[in-house]
Motif scaffolding. Structure first.
Motif, mmCIF file in Angstrom:
data_model
loop_
_atom_site.group_PDB
_atom_site.id
_atom_site.type_symbol
_atom_site.label_atom_id
_atom_site.label_comp_id
_atom_site.label_asym_id
_atom_site.label_seq_id
_atom_site.Cartn_x
_atom_site.Cartn_y
_atom_site.Cartn_z
ATOM 1 N N LEU A 171 -38.590 38.404 27.436
ATOM 2 C CA LEU A 171 -37.203 38.323 28.233
ATOM 3 C C LEU A 171 -36.327 37.364 27.278
ATOM 4 O O LEU A 171 -35.123 37.402 27.384
ATOM 5 N N ILE A 172 -36.983 36.154 26.690
ATOM 6 C CA ILE A 172 -36.354 35.272 25.950
ATOM 7 C C ILE A 172 -35.669 36.063 24.792
ATOM 8 O O ILE A 172 -34.421 35.712 24.409
ATOM 9 N N GLY A 173 -36.112 37.033 23.928
ATOM 10 C CA GLY A 173 -35.653 37.728 23.138
ATOM 11 C C GLY A 173 -34.269 38.584 23.438
ATOM 12 O O GLY A 173 -33.398 39.034 22.903
ATOM 13 N N LYS A 174 -34.027 38.735 24.559
ATOM 14 C CA LYS A 174 -32.803 39.268 25.386
ATOM 15 C C LYS A 174 -31.536 38.533 25.234
ATOM 16 O O LYS A 174 -30.524 38.755 25.691
ATOM 17 N N PRO A 201 -28.186 36.460 24.860
ATOM 18 C CA PRO A 201 -27.483 36.692 23.723
ATOM 19 C C PRO A 201 -27.088 35.387 22.987
ATOM 20 O O PRO A 201 -27.156 34.370 23.506
ATOM 21 N N GLY A 202 -26.962 35.519 21.734
ATOM 22 C CA GLY A 202 -26.829 34.695 20.610
ATOM 23 C C GLY A 202 -27.964 33.582 20.453
ATOM 24 O O GLY A 202 -27.672 32.764 19.800
ATOM 25 N N ASP A 235 -22.292 29.124 22.012
ATOM 26 C CA ASP A 235 -23.362 30.189 21.998
ATOM 27 C C ASP A 235 -24.455 29.498 23.249
ATOM 28 O O ASP A 235 -24.794 30.701 24.014
ATOM 29 N N LEU A 236 -24.837 28.451 23.049
ATOM 30 C CA LEU A 236 -25.937 27.696 23.998
ATOM 31 C C LEU A 236 -25.417 28.056 25.618
ATOM 32 O O LEU A 236 -25.914 28.599 26.392
ATOM 33 N N GLY A 265 -25.445 30.956 30.939
ATOM 34 C CA GLY A 265 -24.779 31.629 31.868
ATOM 35 C C GLY A 265 -24.916 33.115 31.926
ATOM 36 O O GLY A 265 -24.393 33.599 32.755
ATOM 37 N N SER A 266 -25.543 33.842 31.078
ATOM 38 C CA SER A 266 -25.725 35.380 31.089
ATOM 39 C C SER A 266 -26.587 35.760 32.017
ATOM 40 O O SER A 266 -27.753 35.097 32.613
ATOM 41 N N ASP A 267 -26.466 37.091 32.225
ATOM 42 C CA ASP A 267 -27.420 37.646 33.219
ATOM 43 C C ASP A 267 -28.854 37.867 32.607
ATOM 44 O O ASP A 267 -29.930 37.591 33.399
#
Length: 99
Positions: free
Chosen positions: A33-36, A38-39, A69-70, A75-77
């Protein structure tokens, strides 16, 4: 002043889980999941060799190219899914997070 582009978290396992169960979840599905995120530039996971003296079961580092980016990534899904998964194996009350 340098931008905060590294997210660090110190995690402790939920009381009902063994250390082995914690590590299996954290280094397995959680890593996927970490690999998903973004950025994300790089992710590192460091299991504590002695959780009692370390005060946690492991330390995770997420590295991003910039503070923007962080912030965007957190804040991403993908980050929401990651936090939901974290709650299944780690004690949120004991987690310590740093930027």
């Amino acid at each position: 002043m340098a931008e905060a582009n590294v997210y660090c978290v110190m995690l402790s396992r939920r009381v009902e889980l063994t250390r082995e169960q914690f590590l299996e979840a954290w280094l397995g599905e959680h890593r996927r999941l970490i690999g998903k995120l973004p950025g994300l530039v790089e992710a590192r996971q460091f299991p504590a060799s002695d959780p009692e003296s370390a005060g946690c079961d492991g330390i995770g580092l997420l590295l991003f190219a910039s503070a923007d980016d962080l912030a965007s990534s957190l804040g991403s899904d993908a980050a929401k899914a990651l936090r939901a998964h974290t709650a299944t194996f780690a004690d949120s009350e004991k987690a310590r997070r740093f930027l």
